[in-house]
Motif scaffolding. Structure first.
Motif, PDB file in Angstrom:
ATOM      1  N   GLN A   7      -3.487  -7.502   7.867  1.00  0.00           N
ATOM      2  CA  GLN A   7      -3.821  -8.188   6.625  1.00  0.00           C
ATOM      3  C   GLN A   7      -4.823  -7.402   5.782  1.00  0.00           C
ATOM      4  O   GLN A   7      -5.363  -7.939   4.830  1.00  0.00           O
ATOM      5  CB  GLN A   7      -4.393  -9.576   6.941  1.00  0.00           C
ATOM      6  N   GLN A   8      -5.083  -6.156   6.136  1.00  0.00           N
ATOM      7  CA  GLN A   8      -5.987  -5.355   5.316  1.00  0.00           C
ATOM      8  C   GLN A   8      -5.376  -5.085   3.947  1.00  0.00           C
ATOM      9  O   GLN A   8      -4.175  -4.890   3.819  1.00  0.00           O
ATOM     10  CB  GLN A   8      -6.293  -4.030   6.009  1.00  0.00           C
ATOM     11  N   GLY A  12      -7.912  -7.928   1.344  1.00  0.00           N
ATOM     12  CA  GLY A  12      -7.289  -8.432   2.556  1.00  0.00           C
ATOM     13  C   GLY A  12      -8.016  -9.658   3.068  1.00  0.00           C
ATOM     14  O   GLY A  12      -9.045 -10.092   2.539  1.00  0.00           O
ATOM     15  N   SER A  13      -7.495 -10.223   4.157  1.00  0.00           N
ATOM     16  CA  SER A  13      -8.067 -11.446   4.727  1.00  0.00           C
ATOM     17  C   SER A  13      -9.043 -11.167   5.844  1.00  0.00           C
ATOM     18  O   SER A  13      -9.863 -12.008   6.174  1.00  0.00           O
ATOM     19  CB  SER A  13      -6.940 -12.353   5.252  1.00  0.00           C
ATOM     20  N   PHE A  53       0.825  -1.214   0.000  1.00  0.00           N
ATOM     21  CA  PHE A  53       0.000   0.000   0.000  1.00  0.00           C
ATOM     22  C   PHE A  53       0.857   1.261   0.000  1.00  0.00           C
ATOM     23  O   PHE A  53       0.444   2.285  -0.564  1.00  0.00           O
ATOM     24  CB  PHE A  53      -0.923  -0.008   1.215  1.00  0.00           C
ATOM     25  N   GLN A  54       2.025   1.222   0.626  1.00  0.00           N
ATOM     26  CA  GLN A  54       2.876   2.414   0.656  1.00  0.00           C
ATOM     27  C   GLN A  54       3.285   2.849  -0.746  1.00  0.00           C
ATOM     28  O   GLN A  54       3.541   4.034  -0.984  1.00  0.00           O
ATOM     29  CB  GLN A  54       4.117   2.148   1.518  1.00  0.00           C
ATOM     30  N   ALA A  73      -6.945   2.319   1.545  1.00  0.00           N
ATOM     31  CA  ALA A  73      -7.182   3.513   0.718  1.00  0.00           C
ATOM     32  C   ALA A  73      -8.342   4.328   1.279  1.00  0.00           C
ATOM     33  O   ALA A  73      -8.301   5.570   1.271  1.00  0.00           O
ATOM     34  CB  ALA A  73      -7.467   3.103  -0.725  1.00  0.00           C
ATOM     35  N   ALA A  74      -9.381   3.660   1.774  1.00  0.00           N
ATOM     36  CA  ALA A  74     -10.500   4.384   2.378  1.00  0.00           C
ATOM     37  C   ALA A  74     -10.045   5.153   3.617  1.00  0.00           C
ATOM     38  O   ALA A  74     -10.419   6.322   3.819  1.00  0.00           O
ATOM     39  CB  ALA A  74     -11.620   3.408   2.728  1.00  0.00           C
ATOM     40  N   ALA A  75      -9.221   4.510   4.454  1.00  0.00           N
ATOM     41  CA  ALA A  75      -8.723   5.194   5.654  1.00  0.00           C
ATOM     42  C   ALA A  75      -7.847   6.384   5.282  1.00  0.00           C
ATOM     43  O   ALA A  75      -7.946   7.464   5.879  1.00  0.00           O
ATOM     44  CB  ALA A  75      -7.950   4.197   6.519  1.00  0.00           C
TER      45      ALA A  75
END
Length: 627
Positions: free
Chosen positions: A319-320, A309-310, A275-276, A326-328
């Motif tokens: 594990q998101q 994610g799981s 994600f980074q 992205a929403a956060a």
């Protein structure tokens, strides 16, 4: 013989009984009987004598037989002893030969060892210095190699940081950064950077993620037995931007294929590390740019794990996937803006069997009938899904609650490759709208200030020394509200070089979209082992992905016609693929030989996507009309 003698009186007695009693007299019978008795006694004595002779002869015969057997045995033993002696003689001769050979071999080995020692001594004496010099050179080269590796790693890290900084800088630069303004700059460095940033905006960014080995990698391939099962890893990460595939074919030499992308993640990279690399794109949403993140790959390659994610229920789980993170991040960016200026809506749809289904509408009807939607192209040339349901959300947890409530409605089917294979393309859209509550008040304030200045003195207002008539002489922090353009001196206020403040107000509101796409996996029918309705699902999935590949090929070759409408998937994603949005494709590949064909197909898709030169992204500003 004894038996004959014993039965003779009985026969005689029977014979006498057969004679009539009146024929012979009593004396005659007695005489005959005595005669017969004497005869019988004679025969009995003969038989007894014969028996005695037989008893005397039998021991002699047995003794003779034993003596013959002993002689035969002695002869056999003598013969065997002679043979043993011959074998012993042969063994002794063989041992003598072996001993002589061993002595000769030992002597020859000693001589050879002496020669080798002499040769090594002479070689060390002549080449010892050269060998030491070569060893020193090898050690120096190894040290240089380590230093170069460290420099290369540092350079790659610096380049990655520079790339991320440039992405953020790209989003912060004004969209109207044109070639004319670049020429006006006196710095050549600014010219190069500006053109580079424009090129960076236009390209599709492709990342690749290689998943680790999973239990089903060791399972049977299929019942057809078309090729052997293999869990050997053939896809490996060479560097943070290069992946290598080891192509092994029976009877053919091994070939290694290299693919380069903007970023490559190995099996050891976490969800946060993935994600980074995506995170810098989200800042573009706040600047008025559309963003699309798409996961592409074969069945079981980890697309849904990467995107969702799981553990969807845990808000801060490691594990998101990209969607919850992205929403956060989106709401974190919104929190930095003034309260109430931005609103977010979420919509969830799937493309199943080449039909667009509104999952939020299905969930609102308690999973009732399928809510099909049509895709149209509006007057501006962009695609739009009609009657799509939008849910307003206030934070990331509400986003995930909405998504989690409809994920169970997504089409799934177990296959031989994956026990919970997704059979549709999932598209989650977050729409960000700018309310701009102070824009109208700002416009009215500017209009009142203009009227007051017009009533004061028109001559002073239009004097050459006026700061609004000469924007280059006096520039304040609020001058960007007036889009001044160079012009000749004007004769009246109606032809003022300072335009109305309304254009500046119209630049404030915007409406952007963040599209998060989890594509269904491409698969081979023989490998998945599906039949019936699932076979039609596989056919629709493969045709839609093939249409997506055709669209990218047409864009890469700059063909006059791009077949967006060959599939509902490409029609829905038309703005993201060929429009002015910022697109990131996340390739998910399996590392094993079992799926090497599908992995090569996915990597080839990413290579074609990198060749597409898109138009420059434009800000999505909406016009605010003044009454």
């Amino acid at each position: 013989m004894v038996r004959v003698c014993m039965h003779a009186p009985a026969r005689l007695l029977c014979l006498l009984r057969s004679v009539p009693c009146g024929v012979l007299s009593k004396e005659e019978r007695i005489l005959e009987l005595e005669t017969e008795n004497a005869i019988l006694h004679l025969r009995l004595s003969e038989c007894l004598g014969k028996l005695r002779r037989d008893h005397e002869v039998e021991p002699l015969n047995q003794h003779q037989h034993h003596r013959d057997a002993q002689k035969i045995t002695q002869l056999s033993l003598a013969k065997l002893l002679a043979e043993v002696q011959a074998v012993k003689q042969d063994l002794s001769e063989l041992f003598a030969v072996f001993f002589s050979f061993s002595s000769e071999l030992e002597e020859q080995s000693k001589q050879l060892l002496e020669k080798v020692e002499q040769a090594s001594c002479s070689l060390n004496g002549r080449c010892g210095d050269k060998v030491q010099n070569l060893q020193a050179d090898v050690a120096a080269l190894e040290r240089l190699l380590e230093e170069e590796k460290e420099k290369c790693s540092a350079e790659r890290q610096r380049r990655k940081e520079l790339h991320n900084a440039l992405v953020v800088t790209t989003d912060l630069l004004p969209a109207e950064c044109s070639e004319t303004k670049v020429r006006e700059s006196s710095s050549t460095f600014v010219v190069v950077i500006c053109f580079w940033l424009q090129e960076l905006r236009g390209n599709i960014r492709v990342h690749c993620r290689v998943r680790p080995l999973l239990p089903f990698d060791y399972g049977p391939l299929s019942t057809s037995g078309s090729r052997p099962t293999s869990s050997e890893e053939v896809v490996s990460v060479v560097s943070n931007d290069t992946v290598m595939v080891n192509c092994m074919k029976t009877g053919m030499p091994t070939q290694n294929k290299l693919f380069e992308f903007e970023r490559v993640h190995g099996p050891e990279d976490s969800q946060e590390a993935v994600f980074q690399e995506v995170k810098p794109l989200l800042t573009s949403l706040m600047d008025g740019y559309n963003v699309c993140i798409m996961a592409y790959g074969q069945t079981g390659s980890g697309k849904t794990h990467t995107m969702m994610g799981s553990q969807l229920v845990e808000e801060h789980s490691a594990q998101q996937g990209i969607v919850p993170k992205a929403a956060a991040e989106l709401f974190r960016l919104i929190s930095e803006k003034p309260a109430g200026t931005l609103s977010v809506e979420v919509s969830v749809m799937e493309v199943y069997n080449n039909e667009v289904l509104d999952l939020l509408a299905r969930d609102a009807q308690a999973s009732g009938g399928e809510q099909r939607r049509e895709v149209i192209t509006n007057s501006s040339g962009t695609s739009q899904v009609t009657s799509l349901t939008h849910e307003p959300v206030r934070d990331a947890s509400e986003v995930m609650q909405v998504i989690g409530s409809v994920l169970k409605l997504r089409a799934h089917c177990p296959t031989l490759v994956h026990a919970d294979s997704s059979r549709s393309h999932l598209i989650v859209t977050l729409t960000i709208s700018s309310k701009s509550p102070n824009a109208l008040a700002l416009a009215r304030k500017l209009q009142s200030a203009k009227k007051e200045m017009q009533r004061s003195a028109q001559k002073e207002w239009w004097s050459p020394g006026c700061r609004r008539a000469n924007p280059g002489a006096h520039r304040s922090s609020n001058d960007h509200l007036f889009a001044s353009t160079p012009s000749s001196p004007c004769r009246s206020p109606s032809h003022s070089p300072c335009p109305s403040p309304r254009p500046s107000v119209s630049q404030a509101p915007f409406r952007t979209k963040l599209q998060l796409v989890d594509l269904a996996g491409s698969e081979c029918v023989g490998m998945s082992g599906v039949s019936g309705a699932a076979l039609w699902e596989v056919s629709c999935i493969n045709r839609s992905l093939s249409a997506l590949s055709d669209v990218l090929g047409a864009l890469a070759e700059q063909r006059p016609h791009v077949p967006y409408r060959n599939s509902k998937l490409t029609h829905v994603l038309q703005d993201a693929i060929g429009g002015d949005a910022k697109l990131l494709v996340m390739l998910c590949v399996s590392p094993t030989q079992r799926f090497v064909t599908e992995s090569l197909q996915s990597l080839g898709f990413g290579a074609r996507a990198r060749q597409v030169q898109k138009e420059l992204p434009r800000r999505k500003n909406s016009t605010l009309k003044m009454k």
